[in-house]
Write an enzyme that holds these catalytic residues in place. Sequence first.
Site, PDB file in Angstrom:
ATOM      1  CE  LYS A 287      -4.011   1.653   2.738  1.00  0.00           C
ATOM      2  NZ  LYS A 287      -4.871   1.291   3.899  1.00  0.00           N
TER       3      LYS A 287
ATOM      4  CB  SER B 268      -8.177   2.783   2.805  1.00  0.00           C
ATOM      5  OG  SER B 268      -7.375   2.224   3.824  1.00  0.00           O
TER       6      SER B 268
ATOM      7  CB  SER C 284      -8.379  -0.110   5.617  1.00  0.00           C
ATOM      8  OG  SER C 284      -9.162   1.060   5.658  1.00  0.00           O
TER       9      SER C 284
END
Lengths: 465, 63
Positions: free
Chosen positions: A81, A157, A181
Amino acid sequence: MTAALGNASAFEIAAAVKERSISAAEVTRSALARISALNPKLNCFTRVLTERAEAEAHAIDRKITLRQDPGPLAGVPFAVKDLFDVRGIPTLAGSTIRANAPAAQQDATAITSLNQAGAILVGTLNMDEFAYGFVTENHHYGPTHNPHDLQRSAGGSSGGSAAAVAAGITPLSLGTDTNGSIRVPASFCGVFGLKPTYGRLSREGAFLFAASLDTIGPFARTVKDLATAFDAMQGHDAADPVSTARGPEPVANQLDRGIQGLRIAIAGGYFVDVEAADANHAVAAIARALNVTDVVDLPDPARARAAAFIITAAEGGHHHLSDLRSQPGKFDPNTRTRLIAGALAPSAWVLYAQRFRSWYRLEMAKIFARVDVIIAPSTPCPAVHIGQKTIRWHGAEVPARANLGVFTQPVSFVGLPVLNVPVARPDKLPIGVQLIAAPYNEAALFRVAGLLEANRAVSAPVASI
Amino acid sequence: LSDPAQLRVREFVDAGARMIELPIREEDLLRVVEDVARIEAVAKFLMQFELDQNIQPAPAFEP
């Protein structure tokens, strides 16, 4: 093996690299080629680290030539990420504000750990701006598309992290989870995702969102890969003030133990919405596979979610206060106003939420005195369409973005470890189920997930794109 | 912003923003008011739950 690398697990790749049936360099070239081929459709990568990946692959191949141990993840491509520090580039965290930030001086601890285990970093992955969201429809970098249906959201996310694994670009990735997330995108994209116990894995070098909730964790398409990555990242890190002092407790050796002696129950009440047919069927399928019928009611999950919401807003707003003052125009307007609102939250609300957290932690401990693993849906529905405004929840149309974490927020609120398992449902959109345990009992989660995978009740086939 | 409920929140937002020296753009004001009102509604729901006075705020670093 080259042609099948997109479908291969991390374990299979590492075994092939170690027995020299393929080189780490070939594996890396193949992963980079899949990024080139698939990322234009998925938009899951934000940066591709070609030179670095090739250098790391060369180092692994050299170790093998020298008959040195290349590690359990030898030659396995992974991506992270876009909020993990990567040496030599600025950490964007899904924003443009940080585009001019100084380049990271060193890798995040988790990247270093995976590198030491032999894995090869190939790129960074799309996310909601500053991890504030559940859909990865990034204002600056565009939406990440779900590999199982390109019109749908990958979740967020950590949407890029889930999509990259679901598409077979990399067998492993890293994300973060504050309120869901990791679990929401894992559910939408049909992959395994682990939100470990708060403090279990070092967050050093990860750009935080709400510090008292944030954890990092891996995504994978097999339980063994997930376990291997988790084990590689365990261990105290003095650089992260919340890193546990407990020693590593490996789980890869737990997968074949079965579930004998484990007390498993289904989350009832709040976690059952008669209209959430897909989520209900998913939980029922897992319960059936485990022969579980006991039901447990969690103590006021709706208020746990409320308290998590308040704490997240306040911590997030406080974290970004300086940039909200000095360069507000660079935020996604949606993120900006929510962060401002959070920064204004009165202490009376925040402290009440923190006091509720203490109460809830004690109540959950009582439940875990009689139950080892709780089964609950991960999301109220399969992947929503990109841009979808609402979902159905308890008989009403509610905003999608704010409510995709209805089942995840009450659980992570007190730092519990949770493993999302992708329920096997051929020809349907994926959906996941949460396996939840007491703090530091990840081993129980992996025992259950290992059995479910062996019985084919859960699986994460590579999406056809 | 004409609804009395929104005006009440706006007063809070204006005062709070001044207090923490956080300028709010005109175009953000309505959304900030809505977002604060949402947090307020959630907080009121939470605080309907009566906690024992002896329960202290959770320590940050313990699961």
